[in-house]
Motif scaffolding. Sequence first.
Motif, PDB file in Angstrom:
ATOM      1  N   GLU A 104     -18.620 -10.972  -8.887  1.00 13.18           N
ATOM      2  CA  GLU A 104     -18.301 -11.569 -10.195  1.00 13.18           C
ATOM      3  C   GLU A 104     -16.794 -11.705 -10.430  1.00 13.18           C
ATOM      4  OE1 GLU A 104     -20.567  -9.341  -9.490  1.00 13.18           O
ATOM      5  OE2 GLU A 104     -22.146  -9.176 -11.004  1.00 13.18           O
ATOM      6  N   LYS A 105     -16.066 -10.649 -10.100  1.00 13.95           N
ATOM      7  CA  LYS A 105     -14.624 -10.619 -10.365  1.00 13.95           C
ATOM      8  C   LYS A 105     -13.929 -11.806  -9.669  1.00 13.95           C
ATOM      9  CE  LYS A 105     -11.505  -7.547  -8.701  1.00 13.95           C
ATOM     10  NZ  LYS A 105     -11.536  -6.429  -7.827  1.00 13.95           N
ATOM     11  N   GLU A 106     -14.264 -12.020  -8.413  1.00 12.70           N
ATOM     12  CA  GLU A 106     -13.647 -13.118  -7.652  1.00 12.70           C
ATOM     13  C   GLU A 106     -14.077 -14.474  -8.222  1.00 12.70           C
ATOM     14  OE1 GLU A 106     -15.142 -10.455  -5.933  1.00 12.70           O
ATOM     15  OE2 GLU A 106     -13.163  -9.551  -5.589  1.00 12.70           O
ATOM     16  N   MET A 107     -15.328 -14.566  -8.708  1.00 12.92           N
ATOM     17  CA  MET A 107     -15.816 -15.853  -9.231  1.00 12.92           C
ATOM     18  C   MET A 107     -15.005 -16.291 -10.451  1.00 12.92           C
ATOM     19  SD  MET A 107     -18.023 -16.749  -7.110  1.00 12.92           S
ATOM     20  CE  MET A 107     -17.563 -15.674  -5.762  1.00 12.92           C
ATOM     21  N   VAL A 108     -14.649 -15.330 -11.296  1.00 13.75           N
ATOM     22  CA  VAL A 108     -13.862 -15.656 -12.488  1.00 13.75           C
ATOM     23  C   VAL A 108     -12.496 -16.203 -12.070  1.00 13.75           C
ATOM     24  CG1 VAL A 108     -12.733 -14.697 -14.539  1.00 13.75           C
ATOM     25  CG2 VAL A 108     -15.060 -13.968 -13.940  1.00 13.75           C
ATOM     26  N   VAL A 109     -11.876 -15.523 -11.096  1.00 20.33           N
ATOM     27  CA  VAL A 109     -10.555 -15.944 -10.617  1.00 20.33           C
ATOM     28  C   VAL A 109     -10.635 -17.340  -9.980  1.00 20.33           C
ATOM     29  CG1 VAL A 109      -8.753 -15.395  -8.950  1.00 20.33           C
ATOM     30  CG2 VAL A 109      -9.807 -13.560 -10.272  1.00 20.33           C
ATOM     31  N   ILE A 110     -11.602 -17.522  -9.094  1.00 22.30           N
ATOM     32  CA  ILE A 110     -11.740 -18.806  -8.382  1.00 22.30           C
ATOM     33  C   ILE A 110     -12.082 -19.925  -9.362  1.00 22.30           C
ATOM     34  CG2 ILE A 110     -13.150 -20.046  -6.663  1.00 22.30           C
ATOM     35  CD1 ILE A 110     -13.406 -17.285  -5.199  1.00 22.30           C
ATOM     36  N   GLY A 111     -12.939 -19.636 -10.331  1.00 26.28           N
ATOM     37  CA  GLY A 111     -13.306 -20.635 -11.337  1.00 26.28           C
ATOM     38  C   GLY A 111     -12.087 -21.119 -12.123  1.00 26.28           C
ATOM     39  N   LEU A 158      -6.444 -14.230  -1.274  1.00 27.02           N
ATOM     40  CA  LEU A 158      -7.767 -13.693  -1.626  1.00 27.02           C
ATOM     41  C   LEU A 158      -8.719 -13.772  -0.434  1.00 27.02           C
ATOM     42  CD1 LEU A 158      -9.739 -12.737  -3.990  1.00 27.02           C
ATOM     43  CD2 LEU A 158     -10.433 -15.125  -4.093  1.00 27.02           C
ATOM     44  N   ALA A 159      -8.777 -14.961   0.182  1.00 26.21           N
ATOM     45  CA  ALA A 159      -9.776 -15.208   1.231  1.00 26.21           C
ATOM     46  C   ALA A 159      -9.605 -14.243   2.405  1.00 26.21           C
ATOM     47  CB  ALA A 159      -9.687 -16.652   1.713  1.00 26.21           C
ATOM     48  N   THR A 160      -8.382 -13.993   2.800  1.00 25.31           N
ATOM     49  CA  THR A 160      -8.165 -13.164   3.994  1.00 25.31           C
ATOM     50  C   THR A 160      -8.539 -11.693   3.766  1.00 25.31           C
ATOM     51  OG1 THR A 160      -5.831 -13.127   3.339  1.00 25.31           O
ATOM     52  CG2 THR A 160      -6.428 -14.605   5.137  1.00 25.31           C
ATOM     53  N   LYS A 161      -8.812 -11.334   2.509  1.00 23.98           N
ATOM     54  CA  LYS A 161      -9.281  -9.962   2.242  1.00 23.98           C
ATOM     55  C   LYS A 161     -10.769  -9.809   2.542  1.00 23.98           C
ATOM     56  CE  LYS A 161      -6.369  -8.996  -1.690  1.00 23.98           C
ATOM     57  NZ  LYS A 161      -6.605  -9.226  -3.108  1.00 23.98           N
ATOM     58  N   PHE A 162     -11.472 -10.919   2.685  1.00 26.14           N
ATOM     59  CA  PHE A 162     -12.927 -10.863   2.878  1.00 26.14           C
ATOM     60  C   PHE A 162     -13.306 -11.349   4.272  1.00 26.14           C
ATOM     61  CE2 PHE A 162     -12.211 -10.860  -1.611  1.00 26.14           C
ATOM     62  CZ  PHE A 162     -13.173 -10.004  -2.116  1.00 26.14           C
ATOM     63  N   PRO A 163     -14.028 -10.530   5.038  1.00 25.98           N
ATOM     64  CA  PRO A 163     -14.349 -10.893   6.417  1.00 25.98           C
ATOM     65  C   PRO A 163     -15.305 -12.089   6.518  1.00 25.98           C
ATOM     66  CG  PRO A 163     -15.559  -8.919   5.762  1.00 25.98           C
ATOM     67  CD  PRO A 163     -14.605  -9.229   4.644  1.00 25.98           C
ATOM     68  N   VAL A 164     -15.187 -12.820   7.608  1.00 24.05           N
ATOM     69  CA  VAL A 164     -16.142 -13.887   7.903  1.00 24.05           C
ATOM     70  C   VAL A 164     -17.056 -13.403   9.032  1.00 24.05           C
ATOM     71  CG1 VAL A 164     -16.444 -16.243   8.754  1.00 24.05           C
ATOM     72  CG2 VAL A 164     -14.509 -15.709   7.264  1.00 24.05           C
TER      73      VAL A 164
END
Length: 439
Positions: free
Chosen positions: A372-379, A428-434
């Motif tokens: 949720e937290k990331e969705m608010v930022v990205i939105g 932000l993106a590089t903090k989350f693994p693919v």
Amino acid sequence: MNLASQDPEVFAIIEREKKRQKEGLEMIPSENYASAAALEAAGSILNDKYAEGYPGRRYYSGNVHIDEVERLAQARALKAFNAEGYHVNVQPYSGSPANLAVYLGLLKPGDTIMSLRLDQGGHLTHGSPVNASGKLFNFVFYPLDAEKEVLDYDAIQKLAEKTKPQLILSGFTAYPRKVDFEKMALIARSIGAISMADISHISGLVIGGAHPSPFPSTDVVTTTTHKTLRGPRGALIFCKEELREKIDKAVFPGMQGGPHEHTIAGIAVTLGEALRPEFKDYAAQIVKNASILAATLIKEGLKLVSGGTETHLMLIDLRPFGPGRGVFVAKALEAAEINTNFTTVPNDPSVPFYPSGIRLGTPALTTRGMKEKEMVVIGTWIAEVVKAFATTPLPDEKEKRAQAVRDFEKTLEGHETVKKIRERVKALATKFPVPGIDA
Ligand SMILES: *Cc1c(COP(=O)(O)O)cnc(C)c1O
């Protein structure tokens, strides 16, 4: 010899694509990341085997282990979807040939199929005149309710009674609301038509209990395996037992030769993952993320088709800015490394190549672990880009449009807003693994 040493050229391209995937935000709602295990199976030596036919009935020898893997994929598919009493064919190369196999297997060319209008959320293979489906069959289309922009089941029932289709198709590619498959199946039954649901987009949500299931009400169910199901690229066709022979014959030899058993092995791995209890959490989080993202966009003053979402995707309606702005917004978001796609909105005042909407969703970001937290930022970022670039007018003159888009792309290069958002996106993106790259 491995790829890096034998073919550094291809290796380098793949490395660049890995970097792109890691540093950007993938919000095209039909995309996702297959697990490393699924990719390993899909890239395995099963690639080397010819297996025309079906388990126990092959046209080639040496298929004892291939039969094992195909039977395992079938058993897991039936279990994951709770599809008791159904047969499943796991051989279609992808979603498009799977749909064509159903039409060709169950109908005669020229028969009537009823589906959703393509500019309102239907798929290319649901009767587009440029697709084999539209060339071979007579499609009649049901529209969405003009005001609410949702399915109108009473209107669908009436149109079915009037046009008497042999098959009624539900399941869409750009529809943000839940579909009542049971109601659709009842409408089909009331006029003696076959009911078909193409759940390509939402199959992961169906397995995870985050969207109503088309089982056991629907006669035939097709799905891709690489969208919310997040596996290798392929497709499944489920049908009631009595349709089994027709469906199997339509796939092979009707449409295809040798099945891609390496892909089928990867799909088996994916279905094994979908059978784990954690997959329910994944499906629920996709929908939760989408609803928070939608709420953020609305709070920022943007308009969404149907006023929001109940699934993994949403459509930003750019008509308040003027017609045909989708391409500019999609290009600006891409320059900021947020990938979405431009799309038509219901009753779009512009032309299909320059439509007035943006389609985006949360399956891939949710796989990376965003919440949720990331969705608010990205939105908030998306809204900033939309408001900065949706004001660019699309020329009325047809021949000036392509040049206008090229000129627009040039202005993006040094643009302050784009630069600022791109840096934030990357951080932000590089903090989350693919999966498949980092794990
Ligand atoms: C994606 C999709 C397909 C086609 O799948 P491909 O694998 O791209 O051929 C078919 N139907 C629907 C509803 C889809 O969303």
